[in-house]
Design a protein around this motif. Structure first.
Motif, PDB file in Angstrom:
ATOM      1  N   ALA A  36       0.859  -1.190   0.000  1.00 31.40           N
ATOM      2  CA  ALA A  36       0.000   0.000   0.000  1.00 31.40           C
ATOM      3  C   ALA A  36       0.889   1.231   0.000  1.00 31.40           C
ATOM      4  O   ALA A  36       1.992   1.216   0.545  1.00 31.40           O
ATOM      5  CB  ALA A  36      -0.903  -0.011   1.229  1.00 31.40           C
ATOM      6  N   VAL A  39      -2.412   7.875  -0.113  1.00 31.52           N
ATOM      7  CA  VAL A  39      -3.425   8.365  -1.057  1.00 31.52           C
ATOM      8  C   VAL A  39      -2.921   9.625  -1.757  1.00 31.52           C
ATOM      9  O   VAL A  39      -3.238   9.891  -2.897  1.00 31.52           O
ATOM     10  CB  VAL A  39      -4.757   8.650  -0.324  1.00 31.52           C
ATOM     11  N   TYR A  98      -1.367  -4.306  -5.876  1.00 26.52           N
ATOM     12  CA  TYR A  98      -2.101  -3.331  -5.069  1.00 26.52           C
ATOM     13  C   TYR A  98      -3.549  -3.271  -5.510  1.00 26.52           C
ATOM     14  O   TYR A  98      -3.875  -3.563  -6.670  1.00 26.52           O
ATOM     15  CB  TYR A  98      -1.471  -1.931  -5.173  1.00 26.52           C
ATOM     16  N   ALA A 100      -6.299  -0.251  -4.959  1.00 23.93           N
ATOM     17  CA  ALA A 100      -6.363   1.066  -4.337  1.00 23.93           C
ATOM     18  C   ALA A 100      -7.176   2.032  -5.178  1.00 23.93           C
ATOM     19  O   ALA A 100      -7.342   1.844  -6.383  1.00 23.93           O
ATOM     20  CB  ALA A 100      -4.941   1.610  -4.171  1.00 23.93           C
ATOM     21  N   ASP A 101      -7.660   3.088  -4.504  1.00 22.38           N
ATOM     22  CA  ASP A 101      -8.423   4.092  -5.250  1.00 22.38           C
ATOM     23  C   ASP A 101      -7.511   5.158  -5.838  1.00 22.38           C
ATOM     24  O   ASP A 101      -6.477   5.501  -5.267  1.00 22.38           O
ATOM     25  CB  ASP A 101      -9.546   4.714  -4.406  1.00 22.38           C
ATOM     26  N   TRP A 117     -11.136   2.576  -8.673  1.00 22.70           N
ATOM     27  CA  TRP A 117     -10.194   1.628  -8.063  1.00 22.70           C
ATOM     28  C   TRP A 117      -9.412   0.866  -9.125  1.00 22.70           C
ATOM     29  O   TRP A 117      -9.962   0.511 -10.162  1.00 22.70           O
ATOM     30  CB  TRP A 117     -10.961   0.649  -7.174  1.00 22.70           C
TER      31      TRP A 117
END
Ligand code: HAM
Length: 405
Positions: A36, A39, A98, A100-101, A117
């Motif tokens: 991760a 953001v 991954y 993720a957004d 996403w």
């Protein structure tokens, strides 16, 4: 809610989590482990090499300390930053995935959102046809696991680069941008406007080329030819269907080699559900020059595509049909298929051979038939119950056919 964003109710979340879990598990089987990243990142991370398209679509803001930050529009740059900061001492190749957004200020429409996403993978530190092919095969498998119907198109940036070698960087970039938007006619008009008419016909021929021979007939042999041929040979041996498409330009600027995209059926304009390729970024972030290859799946688009077909992630259902003397072989083969994730049933009702056949016709997609002859030759007969065709194959061959079906 803000324009281009969505709320998700429990039914939708359950569907998403199910598909997400399948993809994660499949990537893990290939040795890719999840990571991760934040953001938001320093804006510069994305302006160095992601390209104009992305830069114009970014959510940029200043924090209270006066730093200019951006919500991530994608994860390849963050993952490579992380690799340079954390992973340089790791054994290569590094295999990370991954979910993720991402955020892009685009005009919202079906399948195009401002928060969306991605399920992505990055293979860092491998520079081989095997590496390129394995990543493409994984992308193909992930979409299959999700149950979506799609076509895989593969190109190589050297094709267009060779053809446009005499143009200025900015002109070549313009042409690639038109091609990325699938505006071939606009690319031809642009060539005409800058007085490069002699390239119009070769460009059209190159865009239409569907075999490597066609490609090389337009641009001549190129140094990358052997590597490209080897990659395609590996894909062919793995039974992966694909189309060659030299017009693939990719919207991001960091790609250097093979590039590939998948398109879902029936999604309208926003039908690209996977994009990826070979690239180099680590050296721009203070690391060593490191060849990498990866892709990202547009998860929301996959979910829209599945919604259209009434979500039923297809997995082949296999029934083993055995004569009485082949019962123990039936169990051994069933276990082997199950170990490969194939849903397999055997007869537990002591039915006759023909009754087993009838039962399979009602509930399975494939029958794996084992009789005296198959036992003697170490083979099975794989019957496609829908198409009515059958062939004698070894168990590993049957597994390959069933998992690529
Ligand atoms: P990309 O083609 O920009 O590549 O994005 C990957 C996928 O994200 C697209 O194929 C599409 O399905 C989905 N996507 C993009 N924009 C939107 C949107 N506004 N709404 C919904 N889905 C969207 C990359 O991002 C690269 N980082 C891929 C990569 C990884 N290359 C190497 N490694």
């Amino acid at each position: 809610k803000p324009r281009g964003t969505r709320d998700m109710l429990p039914d939708e979340m359950e569907r998403r989590r199910e598909i997400e879990a399948r993809m994660r598990a499949r990537a893990r089987l290939y040795g890719f482990r999840e990571i991760a990243t934040p953001v938001f990142e320093e804006l510069e991370l994305f302006t160095i090499r992601s390209g104009e398209g992305i830069i114009n679509e970014m959510y940029v803001f200043e924090d209270k300390g006066g730093r200019t930050l951006a919500l991530r529009p994608e994860l390849t740059a963050p993952v490579l930053r992380m690799y340079v900061e954390e992973g340089r001492s790791l054994t290569k190749p590094v295999k990370w995935c991954y979910f993720a957004d991402c955020f892009r200020y685009e005009r919202p429409q079906k399948g195009r959102y401002r928060q969306f996403w991605q399920f992505g993978t990055e293979l860092i530190g491998a520079d081989s046809a095997m590496g390129d092919a394995e990543v493409i095969i994984l992308g193909y498998d992930l979409l299959k696991t999700a149950g979506v119907t799609f076509v895989l198109r593969i190109g190589h940036l050297s094709f267009m680069r060779t053809l446009l070698a005499d143009l200025s960087d900015s002109d070549a970039k313009k042409i690639r941008a038109f091609l990325d938007k699938r505006e071939e006619a606009a690319a031809v008009t642009y060539l005409h406007d800058i007085g490069q008419d002699h390239l119009c016909d070769p460009l059209i021929r190159l865009c239409g080329a569907r075999t490597l021979d066609d490609v090389f007939a337009v641009i001549g042999e190129i140094p990358e030819a052997a590597r490209i041929q080897e990659t395609f040979a590996i894909l062919d041996a793995a039974g992966i269907p694909y189309e060659i498409n030299p017009a693939i330009a990719r919207g991001l600027d960091y790609y250097t080699g093979i590039v590939f995209e998948c398109f879902a059926e029936g999604l309208g304009a926003e039908n690209q559900i996977l994009g990826g390729g070979a690239y180099r970024l680590a050296h721009l972030f203070g690391g060593e020059d490191t060849p990498s290859v990866g892709f990202a799946i547009g998860f929301d688009r996959v979910m829209v595509a599945l919604g259209e077909t009434g979500w039923n992630p297809w997995q082949p259902q296999v029934m083993i049909i055995a004569t009485s003397e082949a019962r123990t072989d039936a169990l051994r083969v069933a276990r082997e298929l199950r170990m490969h994730g194939i849903i397999t049933e055997t007869d537990v009702m002591d039915r006759s051979f023909s009754a087993q056949m009838k039962a399979a016709g009602r509930s399975a997609d494939y029958a794996v038939i084992i009789g005296k002859e198959e036992v003697a030759t170490g083979t099975v007969t794989l019957k496609d119950l829908k198409a009515g065709t059958q062939e004698k194959v070894t168990v590993p061959e049957a597994i390959q056919k069933l998992t690529c079906a």
